[in-house]
Design a protein around this motif. Structure first.
Motif, PDB file in Angstrom:
ATOM      1  N   ILE A  33       0.829  -1.206   0.000  1.00  0.00           N
ATOM      2  CA  ILE A  33       0.000   0.000   0.000  1.00  0.00           C
ATOM      3  C   ILE A  33       0.865   1.258   0.000  1.00  0.00           C
ATOM      4  CG2 ILE A  33      -1.713   1.307   1.332  1.00  0.00           C
ATOM      5  CD1 ILE A  33      -2.795  -1.372   2.340  1.00  0.00           C
ATOM      6  N   GLU A  34       2.011   1.192   0.624  1.00  0.00           N
ATOM      7  CA  GLU A  34       2.866   2.367   0.755  1.00  0.00           C
ATOM      8  C   GLU A  34       3.830   2.544  -0.414  1.00  0.00           C
ATOM      9  OE1 GLU A  34       4.729   1.822   4.542  1.00  0.00           O
ATOM     10  OE2 GLU A  34       3.008   2.629   5.659  1.00  0.00           O
ATOM     11  N   THR A  78      -6.812   1.410   9.776  1.00  0.00           N
ATOM     12  CA  THR A  78      -6.985   2.820   9.437  1.00  0.00           C
ATOM     13  C   THR A  78      -5.689   3.422   8.912  1.00  0.00           C
ATOM     14  OG1 THR A  78      -6.552   3.451  11.745  1.00  0.00           O
ATOM     15  CG2 THR A  78      -8.841   3.143  11.110  1.00  0.00           C
ATOM     16  N   ALA A  79      -4.544   2.973   9.415  1.00  0.00           N
ATOM     17  CA  ALA A  79      -3.268   3.482   8.915  1.00  0.00           C
ATOM     18  C   ALA A  79      -3.093   3.146   7.437  1.00  0.00           C
ATOM     19  CB  ALA A  79      -2.112   2.906   9.727  1.00  0.00           C
ATOM     20  N   GLN A  80      -3.470   1.936   7.046  1.00  0.00           N
ATOM     21  CA  GLN A  80      -3.412   1.561   5.634  1.00  0.00           C
ATOM     22  C   GLN A  80      -4.368   2.418   4.811  1.00  0.00           C
ATOM     23  OE1 GLN A  80      -4.393  -2.584   5.891  1.00  0.00           O
ATOM     24  NE2 GLN A  80      -2.254  -3.242   6.012  1.00  0.00           N
ATOM     25  N   ALA A  81      -5.543   2.674   5.341  1.00  0.00           N
ATOM     26  CA  ALA A  81      -6.514   3.510   4.633  1.00  0.00           C
ATOM     27  C   ALA A  81      -5.954   4.892   4.369  1.00  0.00           C
ATOM     28  CB  ALA A  81      -7.812   3.605   5.430  1.00  0.00           C
ATOM     29  N   LEU A  82      -5.346   5.491   5.360  1.00  0.00           N
ATOM     30  CA  LEU A  82      -4.794   6.837   5.205  1.00  0.00           C
ATOM     31  C   LEU A  82      -3.668   6.855   4.186  1.00  0.00           C
ATOM     32  CD1 LEU A  82      -4.828   7.882   8.960  1.00  0.00           C
ATOM     33  CD2 LEU A  82      -6.311   8.782   7.143  1.00  0.00           C
ATOM     34  N   ALA A  83      -2.860   5.796   4.144  1.00  0.00           N
ATOM     35  CA  ALA A  83      -1.783   5.719   3.156  1.00  0.00           C
ATOM     36  C   ALA A  83      -2.356   5.638   1.745  1.00  0.00           C
ATOM     37  CB  ALA A  83      -0.887   4.518   3.442  1.00  0.00           C
ATOM     38  N   ALA A  84      -3.423   4.881   1.559  1.00  0.00           N
ATOM     39  CA  ALA A  84      -4.041   4.756   0.236  1.00  0.00           C
ATOM     40  C   ALA A  84      -4.718   6.054  -0.181  1.00  0.00           C
ATOM     41  CB  ALA A  84      -5.039   3.607   0.235  1.00  0.00           C
ATOM     42  N   GLU A 133     -10.254   9.540  11.722  1.00  0.00           N
ATOM     43  CA  GLU A 133      -9.413  10.190  10.717  1.00  0.00           C
ATOM     44  C   GLU A 133      -9.737   9.774   9.288  1.00  0.00           C
ATOM     45  OE1 GLU A 133      -5.074  10.711  11.762  1.00  0.00           O
ATOM     46  OE2 GLU A 133      -5.578   9.108  13.198  1.00  0.00           O
ATOM     47  N   VAL A 134     -10.129   8.531   9.079  1.00  0.00           N
ATOM     48  CA  VAL A 134     -10.271   8.028   7.716  1.00  0.00           C
ATOM     49  C   VAL A 134     -11.386   8.731   6.960  1.00  0.00           C
ATOM     50  CG1 VAL A 134     -10.833   6.005   6.324  1.00  0.00           C
ATOM     51  CG2 VAL A 134      -9.243   5.796   8.244  1.00  0.00           C
TER      52      VAL A 134
END
Length: 330
Positions: A128-129, A156-162, A185-186
């Motif tokens: 993802i990153e 959620t961290a993966q979502a924000l990266a995408a 946050e998302v």
């Protein structure tokens, strides 16, 4: 049925979509006639988003959808499929060559030249990153194999990266009264970026249907039997990661807060769909009754149900019963 824009694609999709994992595998047997009846009932009720994946029944779900849409010209339905689980979920397997092979297979399964929307199927964070991931996806768009792409995520961290990637159309993430972390946050980040959010596992693998008790059992080939502790894949995919008994207690409290003429599943789907930033909710259905009831929940968005009052109950129950165990994860 309300419709919302699908990112920057120019398409719109229904506020309530249809998840089709159940039509492929991992939920017990569903025959072809039942599967087609579910698709028919959903489309007739105004659903214009079918979400599937190349591994659902090893392609059976895609093939069923392809045959159904082939017999329904002018259907106006967007098919969002997923790729990335046909091999071990190791970063080295997410190559341009594999992307091409997977999308070619899905195109054959669905009977189309260009896939409407392809989502990476909960890949590792490193994928993802990586900028190379999106370069390969952009090449598929440029070549006409896919019209757009997104990412299905676990955290959620993966979502924000995408969401931070400029050509991502949508992010698919678990969101329901048992999983409120995406609200922090998302959803705001997606709204700011013009990225669509698909809320998956909205009824927590059926736990939020209100039908289950402590005595309920599931068949051996149902992931609600074999994956409660993450034995086969991420445990958050089964009952949203909530302990079954704890979930039953939360369900009882949520149900008690509703008027007699509103079911918990309908209230849950409408509540999710009403959240700012959510484009579509994608519940599954194993029969026409469930498919129609899911679609009918969209009517609660048009008034007659106090969504704000239910929102307050959802947040209170989550804070008291679930937050400590769920919020630090995913």
């Amino acid at each position: 049925m309300q419709t919302r824009p699908l990112g920057a694609t120019g398409r719109t999709v229904s506020a309530i979509g249809l998840g089709t994992w159940q039509l492929g595998a991992d939920w017990g047997a569903v025959d072809d006639a039942e599967a087609r009846a579910v698709l028919t009932a959903s489309a007739d009720a105004g659903v214009t988003l079918f979400d599937t994946a190349d591994v659902y029944g090893d392609g059976r779900s895609e093939q069923t959808i392809g045959r159904f849409l082939g017999d329904r010209p002018g259907h106006g339905i967007t098919v969002a499929t997923k790729m990335g689980r046909r091999l071990d979920q190791e970063p080295e397997n997410y190559t341009p060559e594999n992307f091409r092979a997977w999308t070619d297979r899905s195109r054959r399964n669905l009977g189309v030249d260009t896939l409407d929307l392809v989502q990476l199927h909960c890949p590792p964070t490193a994928v993802i990153e990586s900028a190379a991931t999106y370069d390969a996806l952009d090449d598929l768009v440029a070549g006409g194999a896919i019209a757009s792409y997104g990412v299905s995520v676990e955290t959620t961290a993966q979502a924000l990266a995408a969401i931070a990637r400029p050509n991502v159309t949508n992010v698919q993430i678990i969101l329901n009264p048992f999983r409120l972390k995406p609200l922090d946050e998302v959803l705001p980040a997606a709204a700011d970026a013009g990225v669509s959010i698909f809320a998956r596992v909205p009824l927590a693998s059926g736990l939020l249907s209100g039908r289950y008790t402590a005595a309920t059992t599931f068949s051996a080939d149902d992931h609600r039997s074999y994956n409660r502790h993450g034995e086969a894949f991420d445990r958050g995919e089964t009952f949203s990661g909530v302990d079954f008994e704890a979930g039953l207690a939360a369900v009882a409290e949520l149900s008690a807060a509703l008027p007699e003429d509103v079911s918990l599943p309908a209230a849950t789907l409408a509540w999710i769909a009403a959240l700012p930033g959510v484009t579509s909710v994608i519940p599954g259905a194993r029969n026409t009754r469930q498919a129609t009831a899911n679609a009918d929940a969209a009517a609660l968005l048009d008034g007659g149900f106090e969504l704000d009052a239910f929102d307050a109950v959802v947040r209170d129950v989550y804070d008291r019963r679930l937050r400590a165990d769920i919020h630090p994860h995913w």
